[in-house]
Scaffold this motif. Structure first.
Motif, PDB file in Angstrom:
ATOM      1  N   CYS A 300       0.919  -1.272  -0.006  1.00  0.00           N
ATOM      2  CA  CYS A 300       0.217  -0.093  -0.194  1.00  0.00           C
ATOM      3  C   CYS A 300       0.964   1.279  -0.019  1.00  0.00           C
ATOM      4  O   CYS A 300       0.527   2.351   0.305  1.00  0.00           O
ATOM      5  CB  CYS A 300      -1.027   0.077   0.998  1.00  0.00           C
ATOM      6  SG  CYS A 300      -2.017  -1.189   1.044  1.00  0.00           S
ATOM      7  N   GLY A 301       2.092   1.176   0.119  1.00  0.00           N
ATOM      8  CA  GLY A 301       2.822   2.169  -0.181  1.00  0.00           C
ATOM      9  C   GLY A 301       3.515   2.894   0.781  1.00  0.00           C
ATOM     10  O   GLY A 301       4.151   4.017   0.576  1.00  0.00           O
ATOM     11  N   LEU A 302       3.438   2.377   2.028  1.00  0.00           N
ATOM     12  CA  LEU A 302       3.813   2.778   3.214  1.00  0.00           C
ATOM     13  C   LEU A 302       5.440   2.379   3.519  1.00  0.00           C
ATOM     14  O   LEU A 302       6.126   3.182   4.443  1.00  0.00           O
ATOM     15  CB  LEU A 302       2.919   2.545   4.557  1.00  0.00           C
ATOM     16  CG  LEU A 302       1.719   2.891   4.321  1.00  0.00           C
ATOM     17  CD1 LEU A 302       0.704   2.210   5.743  1.00  0.00           C
ATOM     18  CD2 LEU A 302       1.448   4.315   4.305  1.00  0.00           C
ATOM     19  N   ARG A 303       5.781   1.450   2.839  1.00  0.00           N
ATOM     20  CA  ARG A 303       7.049   0.739   2.999  1.00  0.00           C
ATOM     21  C   ARG A 303       7.540   0.877   1.632  1.00  0.00           C
ATOM     22  O   ARG A 303       7.109   0.130   0.638  1.00  0.00           O
ATOM     23  CB  ARG A 303       7.370  -0.298   3.963  1.00  0.00           C
ATOM     24  CG  ARG A 303       7.008  -0.258   5.112  1.00  0.00           C
ATOM     25  CD  ARG A 303       6.538  -1.806   5.847  1.00  0.00           C
ATOM     26  NE  ARG A 303       7.701  -2.301   5.851  1.00  0.00           N
ATOM     27  CZ  ARG A 303       8.478  -2.938   6.730  1.00  0.00           C
ATOM     28  NH1 ARG A 303       8.422  -2.356   7.910  1.00  0.00           N
ATOM     29  NH2 ARG A 303       9.552  -3.844   6.560  1.00  0.00           N
ATOM     30  N   ARG A 304       8.867   0.988   1.376  1.00  0.00           N
ATOM     31  CA  ARG A 304       9.548   0.812  -0.121  1.00  0.00           C
ATOM     32  C   ARG A 304      10.085  -0.563  -0.171  1.00  0.00           C
ATOM     33  O   ARG A 304      10.996  -0.954   0.842  1.00  0.00           O
ATOM     34  CB  ARG A 304      10.453   1.894  -0.378  1.00  0.00           C
ATOM     35  CG  ARG A 304      11.030   1.904  -1.652  1.00  0.00           C
ATOM     36  CD  ARG A 304      12.081   3.241  -1.982  1.00  0.00           C
ATOM     37  NE  ARG A 304      11.443   4.132  -2.196  1.00  0.00           N
ATOM     38  CZ  ARG A 304      10.934   4.487  -3.311  1.00  0.00           C
ATOM     39  NH1 ARG A 304      10.991   3.801  -4.436  1.00  0.00           N
ATOM     40  NH2 ARG A 304      10.131   5.991  -3.516  1.00  0.00           N
ATOM     41  N   PRO A 305       9.561  -1.178  -1.170  1.00  0.00           N
ATOM     42  CA  PRO A 305      10.454  -2.623  -1.331  1.00  0.00           C
ATOM     43  C   PRO A 305      11.846  -2.384  -1.712  1.00  0.00           C
ATOM     44  O   PRO A 305      12.206  -1.367  -2.559  1.00  0.00           O
ATOM     45  CB  PRO A 305       9.578  -3.355  -2.506  1.00  0.00           C
ATOM     46  CG  PRO A 305       8.818  -2.072  -3.285  1.00  0.00           C
ATOM     47  CD  PRO A 305       8.876  -0.916  -2.064  1.00  0.00           C
ATOM     48  N   LYS A 306      12.651  -3.334  -1.412  1.00  0.00           N
ATOM     49  CA  LYS A 306      14.236  -3.375  -1.634  1.00  0.00           C
ATOM     50  C   LYS A 306      14.519  -3.585  -3.202  1.00  0.00           C
ATOM     51  O   LYS A 306      15.306  -3.016  -3.574  1.00  0.00           O
ATOM     52  CB  LYS A 306      14.870  -4.278  -0.816  1.00  0.00           C
ATOM     53  CG  LYS A 306      14.866  -3.901   0.657  1.00  0.00           C
ATOM     54  CD  LYS A 306      15.757  -4.850   1.799  1.00  0.00           C
ATOM     55  CE  LYS A 306      15.782  -4.270   2.890  1.00  0.00           C
ATOM     56  NZ  LYS A 306      16.636  -5.071   3.973  1.00  0.00           N
ATOM     57  N   GLY A 307      13.525  -4.108  -3.987  1.00  0.00           N
ATOM     58  CA  GLY A 307      13.781  -4.294  -5.194  1.00  0.00           C
ATOM     59  C   GLY A 307      12.383  -4.213  -6.275  1.00  0.00           C
ATOM     60  O   GLY A 307      11.386  -3.651  -5.613  1.00  0.00           O
ATOM     61  N   ASP A 308      12.497  -4.693  -7.238  1.00  0.00           N
ATOM     62  CA  ASP A 308      11.442  -4.663  -8.249  1.00  0.00           C
ATOM     63  C   ASP A 308      10.517  -5.946  -8.045  1.00  0.00           C
ATOM     64  O   ASP A 308      10.337  -6.535  -9.056  1.00  0.00           O
ATOM     65  CB  ASP A 308      11.708  -4.331  -9.655  1.00  0.00           C
ATOM     66  CG  ASP A 308      10.755  -4.094 -10.742  1.00  0.00           C
ATOM     67  OD1 ASP A 308       9.599  -3.951 -10.099  1.00  0.00           O
ATOM     68  OD2 ASP A 308      10.712  -4.045 -11.905  1.00  0.00           O
ATOM     69  N   ASN A 309       9.951  -5.841  -6.831  1.00  0.00           N
ATOM     70  CA  ASN A 309       9.366  -7.137  -6.535  1.00  0.00           C
ATOM     71  C   ASN A 309       7.808  -7.079  -6.559  1.00  0.00           C
ATOM     72  O   ASN A 309       7.089  -8.177  -6.364  1.00  0.00           O
ATOM     73  CB  ASN A 309       9.646  -7.456  -5.038  1.00  0.00           C
ATOM     74  CG  ASN A 309      11.168  -7.560  -4.736  1.00  0.00           C
ATOM     75  OD1 ASN A 309      11.434  -6.629  -4.312  1.00  0.00           O
ATOM     76  ND2 ASN A 309      11.597  -8.711  -5.297  1.00  0.00           N
ATOM     77  N   ILE A 310       7.121  -5.824  -6.750  1.00  0.00           N
ATOM     78  CA  ILE A 310       5.556  -5.785  -6.748  1.00  0.00           C
ATOM     79  C   ILE A 310       5.058  -5.088  -7.867  1.00  0.00           C
ATOM     80  O   ILE A 310       5.623  -4.030  -8.175  1.00  0.00           O
ATOM     81  CB  ILE A 310       5.100  -4.923  -5.325  1.00  0.00           C
ATOM     82  CG1 ILE A 310       5.655  -5.847  -4.228  1.00  0.00           C
ATOM     83  CG2 ILE A 310       3.468  -4.858  -5.331  1.00  0.00           C
ATOM     84  CD1 ILE A 310       5.328  -4.862  -2.922  1.00  0.00           C
ATOM     85  N   ARG A 311       4.130  -5.534  -8.562  1.00  0.00           N
ATOM     86  CA  ARG A 311       3.615  -4.884  -9.543  1.00  0.00           C
ATOM     87  C   ARG A 311       1.884  -4.905  -9.355  1.00  0.00           C
ATOM     88  O   ARG A 311       1.177  -5.696  -8.944  1.00  0.00           O
ATOM     89  CB  ARG A 311       3.620  -5.495 -11.049  1.00  0.00           C
ATOM     90  CG  ARG A 311       4.811  -5.889 -11.455  1.00  0.00           C
ATOM     91  CD  ARG A 311       5.212  -6.375 -12.915  1.00  0.00           C
ATOM     92  NE  ARG A 311       4.578  -5.636 -13.909  1.00  0.00           N
ATOM     93  CZ  ARG A 311       5.307  -4.620 -14.395  1.00  0.00           C
ATOM     94  NH1 ARG A 311       6.393  -4.204 -14.068  1.00  0.00           N
ATOM     95  NH2 ARG A 311       4.580  -3.892 -15.543  1.00  0.00           N
ATOM     96  N   ILE A 312       1.461  -3.472  -9.238  1.00  0.00           N
ATOM     97  CA  ILE A 312       0.357  -3.255  -9.015  1.00  0.00           C
ATOM     98  C   ILE A 312      -0.481  -2.744 -10.391  1.00  0.00           C
ATOM     99  O   ILE A 312      -0.192  -1.886 -10.848  1.00  0.00           O
ATOM    100  CB  ILE A 312       0.085  -2.163  -8.032  1.00  0.00           C
ATOM    101  CG1 ILE A 312       0.818  -2.602  -6.599  1.00  0.00           C
ATOM    102  CG2 ILE A 312      -1.448  -1.929  -7.526  1.00  0.00           C
ATOM    103  CD1 ILE A 312       0.974  -1.515  -5.648  1.00  0.00           C
ATOM    104  N   LEU A 313      -1.700  -3.352 -10.553  1.00  0.00           N
ATOM    105  CA  LEU A 313      -2.430  -3.099 -11.911  1.00  0.00           C
ATOM    106  C   LEU A 313      -1.757  -2.793 -13.179  1.00  0.00           C
ATOM    107  O   LEU A 313      -1.658  -2.008 -13.651  1.00  0.00           O
ATOM    108  CB  LEU A 313      -3.217  -1.698 -11.420  1.00  0.00           C
ATOM    109  CG  LEU A 313      -4.272  -1.767 -10.367  1.00  0.00           C
ATOM    110  CD1 LEU A 313      -5.033  -0.384 -10.188  1.00  0.00           C
ATOM    111  CD2 LEU A 313      -5.154  -2.907 -10.616  1.00  0.00           C
ATOM    112  N   GLY A 314      -0.643  -3.808 -13.114  1.00  0.00           N
ATOM    113  CA  GLY A 314       0.120  -3.664 -14.143  1.00  0.00           C
ATOM    114  C   GLY A 314       1.381  -2.913 -14.218  1.00  0.00           C
ATOM    115  O   GLY A 314       2.279  -2.905 -15.138  1.00  0.00           O
TER     116      GLY A 314
END
Length: 496
Positions: A300-314
């Motif tokens: 939900c954007g409150l913590r930044r992932p360390k890599g390109d691990n999440i795709r939301i709505l493409g």
């Protein structure tokens, strides 16, 4: 049990907030060695009544009698001195202090306290009642379930003889709830009186000796628990109509992927991966503190992932949150409805506009009149009490505040919904409505449902995911009965 007088007698208690009558001529007795369940719909006045007993609020009219003697609890300190302890639905903890410091907060002789001994005492006290928590941990690093445990430890430490539990199991696992009930039975066996406020009717049937029901601020029913034959009967007594206690889950064909998590790792999460499609609900279960909070905050954007691990709505995570749209996108229904989902000092209209203002702006102007019309419609549709847009968020009960958040977020017509404990604190009728809304929302959205209520997860979900120690240890179809039977072992970290 010795004295025939009740420990506490409330006589004709009334309390209003402006035009809203929270309590009207309420009379109630709390008996030694008995558990009194106090039931009612959201906004019925349960928490207000107990806040008066705990010295948090003062009644407009009426009297309180303690062991037959009339008393005035002009402050929480006066109530505590009389042996009254309350675990509030919304926690009263100092986030910057540790567990032990919160438990001993207010203890006299603070400059000479032996903190090593105190931490040892707190741990032993917790283990005595099945609460295993680090006394040196700071509150702001704990999950909601762990914070609830600290509130219970505070009450146990004070050795109150009149104990008020306001939705104590809302953030507990079934095993933790069982431990709490065992402790409550020990307490009443020693002559304590307990008030138990809960929307979980099966718990009320299992633990209560007597039941009192509030409706719109008035006592409408009193009954010994043994005379109630079923949760359905109890729900009907509470709501005033038949409640089905179930929902029909028609199948929906899953469509495109709206959320993809691929081997997500950080200081708490370990290689978490799953897909979520439009048309399905993925129920995420697990004991509080096993990474659910960190996963939700990252999605939900409150913590930044360390890599390109999440795709939301493409879209890749960073690109999605660079300039998100206000509608037909991601809606987050957080567990912390007071601190994160709403602003307590703002009125209901401004709280509605927190995430929907993009739909009511024309250039630099905010169209308040149009927003007011839509918000008033939602107050009526979702039965939010009081239906007054000028009321501040802090004036709403926990359940009505949750309904405000749900009304606001469903208005945005999201394509991805992250719902964290969405029915926590809701009465059975309101919870039923939320279940129907979530199931209906599957047509246009994928839903990640994070819940501590296993029955809720099984009733709503198409798939179940189980988290333990930061890992997604299993993910399977909700109708896979063999896997469902393994959930308690999986939640405990036992490989099956």
């Amino acid at each position: 049990m010795g004295c025939s007088l009740p420990l506490i007698r409330l006589e004709n208690i009334s309390k209003s907030f402006g035009r809203v009558h929270a309590n009207r001529d309420v009379s109630l007795e709390i008996e030694e060695g008995k558990i009194l369940a106090l039931l009612g719909e959201n906004g019925a006045g349960k928490s207000t009544l107990m806040s008066i007993l705990a010295g948090q609020l003062q009644p407009d009219r009426g009297h309180i009698f303690h062991k037959g003697k009339r008393v005035v609890f002009s402050s929480t300190e006066k109530a505590i001195e009389a042996g009254i302890g309350m675990v509030y639905q919304h926690f009263k903890l100092v986030n910057a202090l540790t567990v032990a410091e919160n438990v001993y907060l207010g203890t006299r002789g603070g400059f000479g306290l032996n903190w090593k001994k105190i931490r040892k005492n707190v741990r032993e006290l917790g283990l005595q009642y099945g609460i295993d928590i680090d006394p040196g941990a700071r509150i702001d690093g704990l999950s909601m379930g762990e914070r609830q445990q600290v509130e219970i430890l505070k009450l146990l430490h004070r050795q109150s003889n009149i104990l008020i539990f306001d939705e104590p199991t809302a953030v507990l696992t079934p095993r933790e709830a069982d431990n709490l009930f065992a402790a409550m039975k020990q307490m009443v066996a020693r002559g304590k009186g307990i008030v138990f406020i809960s929307h979980k009717l099966e718990e009320v049937m299992a633990i209560a000796d007597n039941i009192a029901i509030l409706r719109r601020g008035q006592i409408v029913d009193r009954v010994p628990a043994q005379e109630v034959t079923s949760t359905a009967e109890l729900a009907e007594r509470m709501v005033g109509r038949e409640v089905l206690l179930k929902v029909d889950k028609s199948p929906v064909e899953p469509k495109q992927i709206v959320l993809k998590v691929d081997r997500l790792s950080d200081d708490r999460l370990k290689d978490v991966g799953f897909d979520l499609r439009q048309g399905e609900i993925l129920g995420l279960v697990g004991v509080a503190g096993n990474g659910q909070k960190q996963l939700v905050e990252t999605i939900c954007g409150l913590r930044r992932p360390k890599g390109d691990n999440i795709r939301i709505l493409g879209l890749e995570w960073g690109r999605f949150f660079r300039k998100p749209d206000w509608d037909k996108t991601l809606s987050y229904i957080p567990e912390d409805r007071q601190g994160l989902a709403t602003c307590q000092g703002l009125d209901l209209l401004d709280n509605f506009l927190l995430t929907t203002r993009g739909g009511f702006t024309r250039g630099p102007w905010l169209q308040y009149d149009q927003a007011r019309v839509k918000a008033e419609h939602l107050l009526e549709k979702f039965d939010i009490r009081p239906p007054d847009l000028t009321a501040c968020a802090w004036q709403l009960s926990g359940g009505n505040l949750q309904k405000l958040v749900l009304a606001r977020e469903f208005y945005r017509k999201p394509r991805l919904i992250v719902a964290e404990q969405p029915t926590q604190g809701l009465d059975i009728s309101a919870a039923e409505d939320v279940w129907r809304l979530l199931l209906k929302a599957r047509d246009a959205a994928g839903i990640l449902l994070v819940t501590g209520d296993l029955s809720e997860a099984l009733a709503l979900s198409d798939r179940i995911g189980v988290m333990f120690d930061g890992r997604l240890v299993a993910c399977f179809a909700a109708d896979d009965q063999s896997k469902v039977a393994e959930i308690p072992q999986l939640m405990a970290g036992l490989s099956v």
